[in-house]
Design an enzyme around this catalytic site. Structure first.
Site, short mmCIF file in Angstrom:
data_model
loop_
_atom_site.label_atom_id
_atom_site.label_comp_id
_atom_site.label_asym_id
_atom_site.label_seq_id
_atom_site.Cartn_x
_atom_site.Cartn_y
_atom_site.Cartn_z
N GLU A 171 22.16 55.02 -25.18
CA GLU A 171 21.16 54.68 -24.14
C GLU A 171 21.84 54.02 -22.94
OE1 GLU A 171 18.41 55.99 -24.46
OE2 GLU A 171 18.44 56.40 -26.60
N TRP A 221 4.95 64.38 -10.13
CA TRP A 221 5.65 63.32 -10.85
C TRP A 221 5.92 62.11 -9.97
CZ3 TRP A 221 10.49 62.21 -8.81
CH2 TRP A 221 11.06 63.19 -7.98
N TRP A 266 23.16 56.73 -20.93
CA TRP A 266 22.12 57.38 -20.11
C TRP A 266 21.93 56.59 -18.81
CZ3 TRP A 266 19.88 61.93 -19.75
CH2 TRP A 266 19.81 62.75 -20.87
N TRP A 316 0.89 71.50 -7.28
CA TRP A 316 0.28 70.45 -8.10
C TRP A 316 -1.23 70.45 -7.90
CZ3 TRP A 316 3.89 68.81 -11.23
CH2 TRP A 316 5.23 68.74 -10.80
N ASN A 325 9.98 53.16 -24.52
CA ASN A 325 10.55 54.41 -23.98
C ASN A 325 9.81 55.66 -24.46
OD1 ASN A 325 12.66 55.98 -22.59
ND2 ASN A 325 13.18 56.62 -24.67
N TRP A 355 11.46 60.13 -14.98
CA TRP A 355 10.36 60.96 -14.47
C TRP A 355 10.80 62.40 -14.27
CZ3 TRP A 355 5.31 60.67 -14.50
CH2 TRP A 355 4.74 59.43 -14.80
#
Ligand SMILES: Cc1cc2nc3c(=O)[nH]c(=O)nc-3n(C[C@H](O)[C@H](O)[C@H](O)COP(=O)(O)OP(=O)(O)OC[C@H]3O[C@@H](n4cnc5c(N)ncnc54)[C@H](O)[C@@H]3O)c2cc1C
Length: 473
Positions: free
Chosen positions: A281, A366, A284, A313, A348, A389
């Site tokens: 993590e 988003w 990341w 959208w 998360n 996102w």
């Protein structure tokens, strides 16, 4: 005099700019002064919320008292917009007789632009300025692909980073003793709030500010919870993650300190697996900064995959409101959003579920969700928020494929099987039988919202919207 400009590095330990200031102070026999610049109007433009800014404010106050114990006064300068920072910083340097300014780098677009202007102006005025990489395990522009480009896929980046760490193991800088050469400058009293931002006292007990609080959270986590991280990290009711992201976001602790503490965690195979996963993590987090440096458009409201800007959208405002308020009729989504609104934090797994729901069930851009998270999260961080996102929306680097769409009910059954988390945050469902809690019938909870969307139909609609843009470049 030597100045250290504190920004997203609100700590005294393992701080490259501060450590360099000590070296210079010793060499040049000059005292050190610290400066922090608040830019509340700029933060409003960036969409930061009260929880995040209040945490920042408390972290600056904690930093000030740590610095005092090292005989370094912290000065506070308020410059509402970044555009005005260079001139104000120069004036401040001139007033205080600063000959050297040291700072750790930030990587977001507006911060980079601000720092470039400061660099030019100070250099032109004969003030030496030095910048340091601090935020990551490995400097975000260091590791490159064979073609010399930035990575866009996580796994090869991770492999390269691990290889790099074998060659050059992570270390943390030595602890600093009180500085010997004092200045006659006094520290400024720290503000109780920045600009129009208000204090969030209901969060203070759960999120004590400062590097001491961060360090004890890290040591607690590494002495015990990290052993269970691999097995429990996906279950929101288990409270099995470190909750260090807020401290990493303001720099009250460094990623290197986190990495080393986890390396030192003692134990057998379970501990080993937990540490491995937790380090994953942290990588990341590094990866998303690497991407932000390599592809600055992502911090300018642009998707990484440019063709996805053609998606049509639906952007239904009443559905967006229902999502924000936790009134979608999908219990796991509503529990997660209500938890976020009340506590400034979300697990998360839930971030992925609610993000995917907003984008793929409601077909809402988003960026609306990204912005809403920025306004609520205590740990808001542009690179990780944008990365999360764009991953969920299938618009980012190494994102989930667009046709992989979470079913919120199945996710709920899998990660909150008994409904403990749902019951905690959705009181209307407190007495709902476990068998129905993930998808209640009207009779189970008459006061609870009805589903605002039919998942199966929404899925087809979204697949069509994404398929329609696949031929764009
Ligand atoms: C839609 C979405 C939005 C997100 N927004 C943010 C954000 O604004 N700020 C933020 O710090 N993280 C964000 N994340 C990543 C992740 O959810 C949080 O870092 C994590 O939940 C924080 O809890 P923790 O500190 O207990 O993490 P732990 O599980 O203990 O992980 C340790 C540290 O690793 C980093 N980390 C963990 N997971 C990720 C990840 N997926 N991506 C990048 N770094 C990670 C964090 O710094 C975290 O503190 C987001 C994820 C998604 C899906």
């Amino acid at each position: 005099m030597i100045a250290v400009w504190f920004r997203a590095d609100l700590r005294t330990t393992d701080n490259p700019a501060l450590t360099r200031a000590y070296e210079l102070s010793e060499q040049l026999k000059l005292p050190i002064v610290a400066v922090y610049i608040s830019s509340s109007s700029q933060w409003e433009r960036h969409g930061l919320g009260h929880a995040r800014v209040d945490f920042e404010c408390r972290s600056v106050a904690a930093l000030s008292s740590r610095l005092s114990s090292l005989n370094i006064p912290l000065k506070w300068v308020d410059v509402p917009l970044y555009a005005d920072v260079p001139a104000r910083l120069l004036a401040w340097c001139v007033d205080h007789g600063i000959t050297h300014l040291l700072a750790n780098r930030q990587y977001e677009w507006n911060e980079v632009e601000r720092d470039r202007s400061c660099h030019r102006l100070l250099r032109n005025n004969k003030i030496a300025i030095e910048w340091f990489h601090d935020q990551c395990l490995v400097a975000p522009d260091l590791l490159k692909t064979q073609d010399g480009g930035f990575y866009t896929v996580f796994t090869p980046y991770k492999k390269k980073l691990i290889k790099h760490l074998i060659d050059q193991p992570i270390g943390v800088l030595s602890a600093l003793a009180p500085i010997k050469i004092h200045s006659n400058i006094c520290a400024d009293p720290m503000p109780e709030r920045f600009g129009a931002y208000v204090s969030t006292p209901h969060l203070h007990d759960d999120w004590p500010a400062g590097e001491q609080a961060a360090l004890s959270r890290l040591l607690d986590f590494c002495s015990d919870d990290v052993a269970h991280y691999n097995g429990l990290r996906d279950f929101p009711s288990k409270n099995a993650t470190s909750r260090l992201a807020a401290y990493l976001a303001v720099g009250a602790i460094s990623a290197r300190q986190c990495w080393l503490a986890s390396v030192r965690a003692e134990g057998g195979q379970t501990m080993h697996d937990g540490v491995d996963m937790w380090q994953n993590e942290l990588i990341w987090r590094d990866f998303y900064r690497h991407v932000m440096v390599g592809y600055p458009r992502i911090s300018r409201n642009q998707p990484f995959q440019t063709k996805t800007q053609h998606i049509q959208w639906r952007n239904d405002r009443s559905q967006f409101k229902a999502w924000c308020e936790g009134q979608t009729g999908f219990p796991i989504v509503d529990a997660a959003m209500r938890c976020l609104n009340a506590t400034g934090w979300m697990h998360n797994r839930l971030r992925m579920i609610v993000a995917m729901f907003l984008v793929k069930d409601l077909l809402i851009d988003w960026r609306w969700g990204e912005h809403y998270f920025a306004s609520q999260l205590i740990d808001f961080d542009l690179a990780s928020n944008n990365g999360g996102w764009q991953w969920s929306a299938s618009t980012g680097t190494d994102a989930v494929p667009y046709f992989r769409i979470f079913n919120p009910v199945l996710q709920s059954r899998k990660f909150d099987p008994e409904g403990h988390f749902i019951r905690q945050w959705v009181p209307e469902l407190r007495h709902c039988p476990a068998a129905h809690i993930h998808q209640p019938l009207p009779l189970d909870a008459p006061s609870y919202a009805s589903p605002i969307v039919n998942h199966a139909q929404a899925r087809e609609f979204t697949l069509a919207a994404f398929k329609a843009i696949q031929s764009h470049n």
